[in-house]
Design a protein around this motif. Structure first.
Motif: not given
Length: 150
Positions: A14-27
């Motif tokens: 959960v934390v890993g996927i959430g971090m990955f998505i956050g890094i892959a789709t920055p504002p």
């Protein structure tokens, strides 16, 4: 599977996927250029809030999985995770706040149903989802305000 190992799997996933998505789709520049409401929080706040929420979400998923891995509550947990993980790519990468508002309303609805279903059968999990429900409620309002302003 050892209960602590399975908890670790939930946390890392959960934390890993959430971090990955956050890094892959920055504002990015697109988001920076949008008109935002006065209650828009500073960008630095999102990462720590989501990290704490993802830890709680993982613990709730693990608790739910240990109780009934194929039950309705687990299906609701997976549904809210899918909606959660798809929102950022739709909003930030696809630049589609109108589509994102549909996703986040469904997410909020799914979280609410999960809380209502688990309040009596698994109260700690329901209570751990309340901060998540509150934050997603705020994020829904923010998404709607950004949609209206732009």
């Amino acid at each position: 599977m050892n209960k602590y190992l399975s908890l670790g799997v939930f946390l890392v996933a959960v934390v890993g996927i959430g971090m990955f998505i956050g890094i892959a789709t920055p504002p990015g520049d697109w988001y920076a250029g949008l008109a935002k409401p006065s209650f828009n929080p500073p960008n630095w706040l999102f990462a720590p809030v989501w990290t704490i929420l993802y830890i709680l979400i993982a613990i709730v998923g693990w608790r739910t999985w240990r109780r009934e891995p194929a039950g309705i509550d687990m299906k609701l947990w997976f549904a809210q995770m899918a909606l959660n993980f798809v929102w950022s790519p739709v909003f930030f990468a696809a630049h589609a706040p109108a589509a994102a508002i549909i996703i986040i309303v469904l997410l909020l609805w799914t979280i609410g149903i999960f809380i209502a279903r688990t309040l009596k059968s698994n109260p700690p999990s329901a209570w751990m989802f309340l901060p998540y429900f509150a934050w997603v409620s705020f994020a829904t309002l923010l998404n709607a305000a950004i949609l209206r302003l732009n």
